[in-house]
Design a protein around this motif. Structure first.
Motif, PDB file in Angstrom:
ATOM      1  N   GLY A 130       0.711  -1.293   0.049  1.00  0.00           N
ATOM      2  CA  GLY A 130       0.135  -0.004  -0.027  1.00  0.00           C
ATOM      3  C   GLY A 130       1.234   1.208   0.085  1.00  0.00           C
ATOM      4  N   PRO A 131       0.398   2.438  -0.336  1.00  0.00           N
ATOM      5  CA  PRO A 131       0.840   3.450  -0.206  1.00  0.00           C
ATOM      6  C   PRO A 131       1.404   4.134   0.492  1.00  0.00           C
ATOM      7  CG  PRO A 131      -1.353   3.500  -1.989  1.00  0.00           C
ATOM      8  CD  PRO A 131      -0.526   2.547  -1.423  1.00  0.00           C
ATOM      9  N   GLU A 132       0.560   4.038   1.262  1.00  0.00           N
ATOM     10  CA  GLU A 132       0.564   4.436   2.995  1.00  0.00           C
ATOM     11  C   GLU A 132       1.990   4.157   3.759  1.00  0.00           C
ATOM     12  OE1 GLU A 132      -0.304   7.711   3.719  1.00  0.00           O
ATOM     13  OE2 GLU A 132      -1.595   6.974   2.134  1.00  0.00           O
ATOM     14  N   LYS A 133       1.750   3.163   3.796  1.00  0.00           N
ATOM     15  CA  LYS A 133       3.704   2.178   4.037  1.00  0.00           C
ATOM     16  C   LYS A 133       4.632   2.191   3.448  1.00  0.00           C
ATOM     17  CE  LYS A 133       5.170  -1.780   6.195  1.00  0.00           C
ATOM     18  NZ  LYS A 133       5.227  -3.702   6.093  1.00  0.00           N
ATOM     19  N   LEU A 134       5.028   1.829   1.920  1.00  0.00           N
ATOM     20  CA  LEU A 134       5.564   2.823   0.804  1.00  0.00           C
ATOM     21  C   LEU A 134       6.284   4.170   1.224  1.00  0.00           C
ATOM     22  CD1 LEU A 134       4.667   1.103  -2.354  1.00  0.00           C
ATOM     23  CD2 LEU A 134       6.093   0.486  -1.329  1.00  0.00           C
ATOM     24  N   LYS A 135       5.501   5.229   1.070  1.00  0.00           N
ATOM     25  CA  LYS A 135       5.911   6.194   1.200  1.00  0.00           C
ATOM     26  C   LYS A 135       6.317   6.064   3.237  1.00  0.00           C
ATOM     27  CE  LYS A 135       2.022   8.750  -0.820  1.00  0.00           C
ATOM     28  NZ  LYS A 135       1.333   9.482  -0.103  1.00  0.00           N
ATOM     29  N   SER A 136       6.356   5.496   4.116  1.00  0.00           N
ATOM     30  CA  SER A 136       6.962   5.180   5.181  1.00  0.00           C
ATOM     31  C   SER A 136       8.340   4.896   5.406  1.00  0.00           C
ATOM     32  CB  SER A 136       5.895   4.190   6.517  1.00  0.00           C
ATOM     33  OG  SER A 136       6.010   3.824   6.117  1.00  0.00           O
ATOM     34  N   LEU A 137       8.490   4.567   3.568  1.00  0.00           N
ATOM     35  CA  LEU A 137       9.612   3.180   4.204  1.00  0.00           C
ATOM     36  C   LEU A 137      10.843   3.851   3.087  1.00  0.00           C
ATOM     37  CD1 LEU A 137       8.681  -0.661   3.736  1.00  0.00           C
ATOM     38  CD2 LEU A 137       9.909   0.429   5.332  1.00  0.00           C
ATOM     39  N   VAL A 138       9.827   4.747   2.477  1.00  0.00           N
ATOM     40  CA  VAL A 138      11.172   5.657   1.376  1.00  0.00           C
ATOM     41  C   VAL A 138      11.956   6.226   2.100  1.00  0.00           C
ATOM     42  CG1 VAL A 138      11.515   7.293  -0.514  1.00  0.00           C
ATOM     43  CG2 VAL A 138       9.872   5.751  -0.474  1.00  0.00           C
ATOM     44  N   THR A 139      13.421   6.491   2.207  1.00  0.00           N
ATOM     45  CA  THR A 139      14.071   7.042   2.858  1.00  0.00           C
ATOM     46  C   THR A 139      15.024   7.522   1.831  1.00  0.00           C
ATOM     47  OG1 THR A 139      16.073   5.648   2.743  1.00  0.00           O
ATOM     48  CG2 THR A 139      15.196   5.290   4.790  1.00  0.00           C
ATOM     49  N   ASN A 140      15.212   7.712   0.766  1.00  0.00           N
ATOM     50  CA  ASN A 140      16.201   8.576   0.045  1.00  0.00           C
ATOM     51  C   ASN A 140      15.143   8.612  -1.216  1.00  0.00           C
ATOM     52  OD1 ASN A 140      17.670   9.117  -1.794  1.00  0.00           O
ATOM     53  ND2 ASN A 140      18.410   7.243  -2.016  1.00  0.00           N
ATOM     54  N   PRO A 141      14.121   9.951  -0.930  1.00  0.00           N
ATOM     55  CA  PRO A 141      12.901  10.307  -1.930  1.00  0.00           C
ATOM     56  C   PRO A 141      14.210  10.586  -3.328  1.00  0.00           C
ATOM     57  CG  PRO A 141      12.930  11.595  -0.292  1.00  0.00           C
ATOM     58  CD  PRO A 141      14.298  10.854   0.329  1.00  0.00           C
ATOM     59  N   ILE A 180       5.137   7.917  -5.821  1.00  0.00           N
ATOM     60  CA  ILE A 180       5.394   7.825  -4.286  1.00  0.00           C
ATOM     61  C   ILE A 180       6.530   7.831  -3.943  1.00  0.00           C
ATOM     62  CG2 ILE A 180       5.114   5.574  -2.713  1.00  0.00           C
ATOM     63  CD1 ILE A 180       2.634   5.176  -3.998  1.00  0.00           C
ATOM     64  N   LEU A 181       7.798   7.399  -4.703  1.00  0.00           N
ATOM     65  CA  LEU A 181       9.233   7.167  -4.410  1.00  0.00           C
ATOM     66  C   LEU A 181       9.438   8.378  -4.212  1.00  0.00           C
ATOM     67  CD1 LEU A 181       9.385   4.052  -6.624  1.00  0.00           C
ATOM     68  CD2 LEU A 181       9.274   3.958  -4.295  1.00  0.00           C
ATOM     69  N   GLY A 182       8.968   9.672  -5.201  1.00  0.00           N
ATOM     70  CA  GLY A 182      10.006  10.981  -4.417  1.00  0.00           C
ATOM     71  C   GLY A 182      10.207  11.766  -5.930  1.00  0.00           C
ATOM     72  N   GLY A 264      14.040   0.054  -4.700  1.00  0.00           N
ATOM     73  CA  GLY A 264      15.163   0.102  -3.887  1.00  0.00           C
ATOM     74  C   GLY A 264      16.647   0.561  -4.018  1.00  0.00           C
ATOM     75  N   LEU A 265      15.762   2.165  -4.710  1.00  0.00           N
ATOM     76  CA  LEU A 265      17.568   3.208  -4.799  1.00  0.00           C
ATOM     77  C   LEU A 265      16.899   3.849  -3.724  1.00  0.00           C
ATOM     78  CD1 LEU A 265      17.751   3.704  -8.030  1.00  0.00           C
ATOM     79  CD2 LEU A 265      19.566   3.655  -6.527  1.00  0.00           C
ATOM     80  N   ALA A 266      14.842   4.045  -3.919  1.00  0.00           N
ATOM     81  CA  ALA A 266      13.933   4.923  -2.531  1.00  0.00           C
ATOM     82  C   ALA A 266      14.157   4.538  -1.398  1.00  0.00           C
ATOM     83  CB  ALA A 266      12.873   4.800  -3.106  1.00  0.00           C
ATOM     84  N   LEU A 267      13.780   3.168  -1.314  1.00  0.00           N
ATOM     85  CA  LEU A 267      14.307   2.798   0.184  1.00  0.00           C
ATOM     86  C   LEU A 267      15.493   2.600   0.625  1.00  0.00           C
ATOM     87  CD1 LEU A 267      11.974  -0.472  -0.293  1.00  0.00           C
ATOM     88  CD2 LEU A 267      11.270   1.611   0.418  1.00  0.00           C
ATOM     89  N   GLY A 268      16.806   3.448   0.178  1.00  0.00           N
ATOM     90  CA  GLY A 268      17.877   3.230   0.044  1.00  0.00           C
ATOM     91  C   GLY A 268      19.182   2.255   0.714  1.00  0.00           C
ATOM     92  N   THR A 283      23.636   3.309 -16.270  1.00  0.00           N
ATOM     93  CA  THR A 283      22.479   4.082 -15.061  1.00  0.00           C
ATOM     94  C   THR A 283      23.403   4.923 -14.272  1.00  0.00           C
ATOM     95  OG1 THR A 283      23.234   1.979 -13.907  1.00  0.00           O
ATOM     96  CG2 THR A 283      21.314   1.803 -14.969  1.00  0.00           C
ATOM     97  N   GLY A 284      24.220   5.402 -13.855  1.00  0.00           N
ATOM     98  CA  GLY A 284      24.923   6.292 -13.689  1.00  0.00           C
ATOM     99  C   GLY A 284      24.514   7.650 -13.856  1.00  0.00           C
ATOM    100  N   PRO A 285      23.863   7.992 -15.109  1.00  0.00           N
ATOM    101  CA  PRO A 285      23.214  10.261 -14.938  1.00  0.00           C
ATOM    102  C   PRO A 285      22.567   9.454 -13.625  1.00  0.00           C
ATOM    103  CG  PRO A 285      23.925   8.810 -17.180  1.00  0.00           C
ATOM    104  CD  PRO A 285      23.918   7.493 -15.812  1.00  0.00           C
ATOM    105  N   VAL A 286      21.642   8.493 -13.169  1.00  0.00           N
ATOM    106  CA  VAL A 286      20.555   8.334 -12.036  1.00  0.00           C
ATOM    107  C   VAL A 286      20.789   7.801 -10.774  1.00  0.00           C
ATOM    108  CG1 VAL A 286      18.809   6.563 -11.861  1.00  0.00           C
ATOM    109  CG2 VAL A 286      18.827   7.094 -14.000  1.00  0.00           C
ATOM    110  N   LEU A 287      21.955   7.697 -10.688  1.00  0.00           N
ATOM    111  CA  LEU A 287      22.935   7.394  -9.698  1.00  0.00           C
ATOM    112  C   LEU A 287      23.110   8.743  -9.013  1.00  0.00           C
ATOM    113  CD1 LEU A 287      24.857   4.409  -9.574  1.00  0.00           C
ATOM    114  CD2 LEU A 287      22.576   4.405  -8.691  1.00  0.00           C
ATOM    115  N   GLU A 288      23.947   9.768  -9.712  1.00  0.00           N
ATOM    116  CA  GLU A 288      24.134  11.150  -9.653  1.00  0.00           C
ATOM    117  C   GLU A 288      23.409  11.700  -9.848  1.00  0.00           C
ATOM    118  OE1 GLU A 288      26.654  13.745 -12.980  1.00  0.00           O
ATOM    119  OE2 GLU A 288      26.757  11.688 -12.737  1.00  0.00           O
ATOM    120  N   LYS A 289      22.099  11.920 -10.795  1.00  0.00           N
ATOM    121  CA  LYS A 289      20.864  12.600  -9.863  1.00  0.00           C
ATOM    122  C   LYS A 289      20.164  13.093  -9.244  1.00  0.00           C
ATOM    123  CE  LYS A 289      17.415  14.988 -12.201  1.00  0.00           C
ATOM    124  NZ  LYS A 289      17.144  15.673 -13.686  1.00  0.00           N
ATOM    125  N   VAL A 290      19.644  10.912  -8.628  1.00  0.00           N
ATOM    126  CA  VAL A 290      19.115  10.448  -6.948  1.00  0.00           C
ATOM    127  C   VAL A 290      20.253  10.646  -5.944  1.00  0.00           C
ATOM    128  CG1 VAL A 290      18.877   8.753  -5.925  1.00  0.00           C
ATOM    129  CG2 VAL A 290      17.507   8.586  -8.513  1.00  0.00           C
TER     130      VAL A 290
END
Ligand code: FES
Lengths: 295, 317
Positions: A130-141, A180-182, A264-268, A283-290
């Motif tokens: 569910g969106p609520e729990k997912l949101k709460s798990l996002v440590t790295n929007p 949800i992942l920001g 996984g990226l958003a969950l840190g 995928t370097g450019p994604v990591l750079e941005k995130v």
């Protein structure tokens, strides 16, 4: 939350990064996965095309394995998901057909009574976690990352086999999850179209034109990456992107993430556990941005 | 009810390019999208071109896209596409040139249908009276004869978007209808024709035509049936057949796919197999190693998969 886990062939073969990132995300969220190591390939639609009853029997065997565990079946491939859903619909609807199919499962001590629920990981995330729990798990929007969703045909059509009539919100789960992942979902025409992979060896030009068109359209709309719940689409969008660029005569370099890689990226989750070095397009450019770092 | 409709406009004789106009009209609760368009044309903007005739989902002339999906607007209720009074978008069908507003030129569509020889060509002596066909021989054809030639499947076909030469779902479904008709005497030639480039093997299996067909024809299902017929008729020299055979063989022997072998087996020509080298090299350089190691292994229980194949191979329901 416990599931019978069907990884499919590609996650165990050509896309090991999908398997690794799935396990990492499941552990972080608290999904308990019981892998069905003896389950057969779904036939990816090709076997159903050759011999529908044979394909349904193999898929009934897997559905029966999950039923025996008393667990819903979680898969991580739009194509496997669609094939299972179609087979399941036929088997649930017609007890006579099911009985005929069951005759071939009996020697192994299996029997399918039609109760297994089939869920792609995308649906597990959006409906069970569910969106609520997912949101709460996002440590790295994911900040200002722009992600273009790419569903894969089999998780979209036929809509009535996939329960879109009962849950119309399934139409935009990927966009919702990206938000949800920001990150910001990119709107473009290609999201629910065909990647071209099924005809790669039959008509390479058409196949790669499809991939090239979707990747270039997403790029033009400002996407930093694509994200897909289908490893077969990934084979074309990521694996075939260089060749697709040649066919559509455009420069293409759009990273394509598997669904759990993005989650996984958003969950840190440490990026090595997500196998991000294994994607063929860097995928370097994604990591750079995130993360503000490149590897 | 209040219906908010955004309509794609184009007039080849006008001075504006393709654009959208927005309208709001009052309709009965059970109104169809076509009712909204007719109301607009009759009461708001007489320059709007809409093609329709039977208003009963029979003639097939009112196919267009509603919210991006081809449909017959005469049997698409407003309440289904705009349950909460949302604005809907109506556009002409895709994959065909627009003549004006919502009206497309169907010549592309008809040419594809004509190209499959859409009539029965009997062989041998004529019967004294009519050709008698057993009921069970016509069962398979029921779906395909329900086609009303509206063009919705062609509109949304993902292959036609990239390759206008593709025979397309409507024509191929009709092709099956004639190839499988027991009264026809040219099945083999038909299957050869439909197996050629731009034919049955170019379908991607994307389900768009199944999704949009307003009559439940499910054209894709019949394209796949054509493939089975072609293979059964010995037309096996095609990458599509090689791919399908290799996949089945791999699953039968080991329980799952040997992806690398499948890719190699699928190409008939050596020069085509070479096209796999660059992606193979990139894959190795990225350190992608199957979770089960470099060599393809049998899955546990593979002997049951083999048994199921042996029990059901050659059987087709
Ligand atoms: S008007 Fe005849 S099918 Fe719609």
């Amino acid at each position: 939350m416990k599931y019978a886990f069907y990884p499919g062939c590609v996650a165990k073969g050509g896309a090991p990064e999908l398997y690794d990132s799935t396990l990492a995300v499941a552990a972080a969220i608290g999904l308990e996965l019981v892998e069905l190591t003896g389950a057969a390939c779904t036939g990816a639609g090709v076997l159903s095309e050759r011999n529908p009853e044979l394909a349904d029997t193999l898929n009934a065997r897997t559905l029966a394995m999950a039923e025996k565990e008393g667990l819903p079946l979680m898969n991580i491939c739009s194509t496997c998901h669609g094939v299972f859903s179609q087979a399941n619909a036929r088997l649930k609807k017609d007890p006579e057909y099911r009985a005929r199919v069951n005759q071939h499962l009996a020697p192994e001590g299996l029997q399918y009574s039609g109760t297994t629920e089939v869920k792609h990981m995308l649906w597990v995330l959006m409906e069970d976690v569910g969106p609520e729990k997912l949101k709460s798990l996002v440590t790295n929007p994911l900040g200002d990352l722009k992600a273009a969703p790419f569903y894969g045909c089999y998780i979209v059509r036929p809509s009535w086999v996939l329960g879109y009539d009962i849950k119309p919100e399934r139409k935009h789960y990927l966009e919702d999850l990206i938000a949800i992942l920001g990150a910001e979902p990119v709107e473009y025409q290609g999201a629910t179209k065909c990647c071209g992979f099924p005809i790669l060896t039959m008509n390479r030009t058409n196949s790669l034109t499809m991939t090239g068109t979707h990747v270039s359209e997403a790029t033009e709309k400002g996407a930093d990456c694509m994200v897909t719940p289908c490893p077969l689409c990934h084979l074309n969008l990521d694996g075939g992107q260089v060749e697709a660029a040649g066919v559509v005569k455009k420069h293409l370099a759009l990273p394509v993430l598997h669904l759990p890689q993005m989650v996984g990226l958003a969950l840190g989750i440490p990026r090595d556990k997500l196998g991000l070095r294994k994607n063929l397009v860097d995928t370097g450019p994604v990591l750079e941005k995130v993360l503000g770092v490149n590897r | 009810m209040e219906a908010k409709v955004r309509v794609a406009r184009y007039d080849p004789d006008g001075n504006r390019d393709h654009h959208f106009d927005e309208y709001t009209v009052q309709l009965a609760e059970n109104a169809m999208v076509l009712d909204a368009l007719i109301d607009i044309r009759e009461n708001v903007d007489e320059t709007l071109s809409v093609r329709c005739s039977c208003r009963s989902a029979i003639c097939g002339s009112c196919a267009m896209r509603v919210n991006g999906k081809a449909t017959l607007v005469c049997n698409t209720p407003m309440s289904r596409v705009a349950p909460n009074g949302e604005q809907i978008t109506v556009e002409p069908m895709g994959n065909m040139p627009v003549l004006k507003d919502l009206v497309v030129d169907l010549e592309v569509f008809w040419n594809k249908v004509k190209a499959i020889t859409p009539w029965i060509q009997p062989e041998g002596p004529k019967p004294e009276r009519e050709y008698i066909v057993a009921d069970e021989h016509m069962q398979n054809l029921i779906n395909t004869v329900q086609c009303i030639l509206c063009g919705a499947c062609v509109s949304d076909c993902t292959v036609l978007e990239v390759d206008p030469s593709f025979m397309g779902p409507a024509a191929l479904a009709k092709a099956y209808r004639f190839a499988a008709d027991p009264r026809d005497g040219h099945k083999q030639e038909r299957l050869e024709l439909y197996s050629q480039a731009s034919g049955m093997w170019d379908c991607t299996h994307c389900f768009q035509c199944v999704e949009v067909c307003p009559k439940g024809v499910a054209p894709m299902d019949w394209i796949l049936e054509l493939r089975r017929e072609a293979e059964a008729a010995g037309l096996k020299d095609h990458n599509g057949v090689r791919h399908s055979e290799s996949l089945a063989h791999s699953v039968k022997e080991s329980g799952w796919l040997d992806e690398a072998k499948l890719a190699m087996d699928s190409y008939g020509k050596f020069s085509d197999k070479l096209k796999l080298v660059p992606v193979g090299v990139r894959t190795i350089l990225k350190g992608k190693m199957p979770k089960t190691g470099p060599f393809h292994h049998k899955r546990p229980g593979a002997e049951h998969v083999t048994r199921i194949f042996e029990e059901l191979e050659g059987k087709h329901s």
